[in-house]
Design a protein around this motif. Structure first.
Motif, PDB file in Angstrom:
ATOM      1  N   SER A 128      33.643  24.760  55.975  1.00  0.00           N
ATOM      2  CA  SER A 128      33.778  24.035  57.238  1.00  0.00           C
ATOM      3  C   SER A 128      32.754  24.508  58.263  1.00  0.00           C
ATOM      4  CB  SER A 128      35.183  24.206  57.794  1.00  0.00           C
ATOM      5  OG  SER A 128      36.108  23.565  56.955  1.00  0.00           O
ATOM      6  N   LEU A 176      34.176  17.027  57.460  1.00  0.00           N
ATOM      7  CA  LEU A 176      34.118  18.485  57.443  1.00  0.00           C
ATOM      8  C   LEU A 176      35.180  19.088  58.355  1.00  0.00           C
ATOM      9  CD1 LEU A 176      30.274  18.964  57.462  1.00  0.00           C
ATOM     10  CD2 LEU A 176      31.828  19.687  55.661  1.00  0.00           C
ATOM     11  N   ASP A 179      35.639  18.365  52.427  1.00  0.00           N
ATOM     12  CA  ASP A 179      34.463  19.198  52.682  1.00  0.00           C
ATOM     13  C   ASP A 179      33.301  18.797  51.786  1.00  0.00           C
ATOM     14  OD1 ASP A 179      35.727  20.577  54.673  1.00  0.00           O
ATOM     15  OD2 ASP A 179      35.998  22.432  53.528  1.00  0.00           O
TER      16      ASP A 179
END
Length: 176
Positions: free
Chosen positions: A35, A80, A88
């Motif tokens: 992230s 994200l 992700d």
């Protein structure tokens, strides 16, 4: 609603599979690192896309690639931001330039299939358009015998036979 449920099930399965493979602590670290690195990449690419979009607009260029890149980077940033391995990976794919180019081409071709006028507008952008009408049947007058289509309108000077040829609009055609 079924899509959201499917998303949650797939995310949980992916996290459980990763945790059983590398451990819970490493899984949390992978999620946080993905992230953070993804958001930093999204920020950098977003600034780059905004500059490219501004430069294209200042040059008077059709900025469809730059606008599409900006949209894909924004979608990637949102993905994200959402927790999960699958989001992700999808977000990184949209933010990373080589994979974003693939997504952009697919997105543009899908949009052009849905609205064919978009492709025509992109191709004709910046071209000179001559107002006129193409007549496919032989018209009245002396051209009726030739059977050539006639072009009518103010630029055609009242109509005449179609002459096949090529218009070259660069300096190479003016050289000796």
């Amino acid at each position: 609603m079924p899509f959201v449920l499917l998303y949650i099930v797939l995310e949980v399965l992916a996290i459980v599979a990763l945790a059983s493979w590398i451990g819970a602590g490493w899984t949390i670290l992978v999620l946080l690192a993905g992230s953070v690195l993804g958001l930093l990449l999204a920020r950098r690419e977003g600034v780059r896309a905004a500059r490219a979009l501004g430069a294209a607009v200042q040059r008077g260029k059709l900025a469809h690639e730059e606008a599409t890149d900006s949209l894909l980077i924004a979608i990637g940033g949102v993905l994200l931001f959402l927790p999960g391995l699958i989001t992700d990976l999808l977000g990184l794919a949209l933010v990373f330039p080589p994979t974003r180019a693939l997504a952009r081409r697919r997105m543009v071709s899908a949009a052009e299939r849905a609205a064919p006028g978009l492709r025509t507008a992109r191709i004709r952008y910046g071209a000179t358009v001559v107002d006129g009408e193409t007549v496919t049947e032989p018209g009245p007058g002396p051209d009726r015998a030739t059977g050539y289509p006639l072009i009518t309108g103010p630029a055609a000077g009242g109509g005449g036979p179609v002459v096949e040829g090529e218009i070259v609009d660069d300096d190479r055609s003016r050289r000796d």
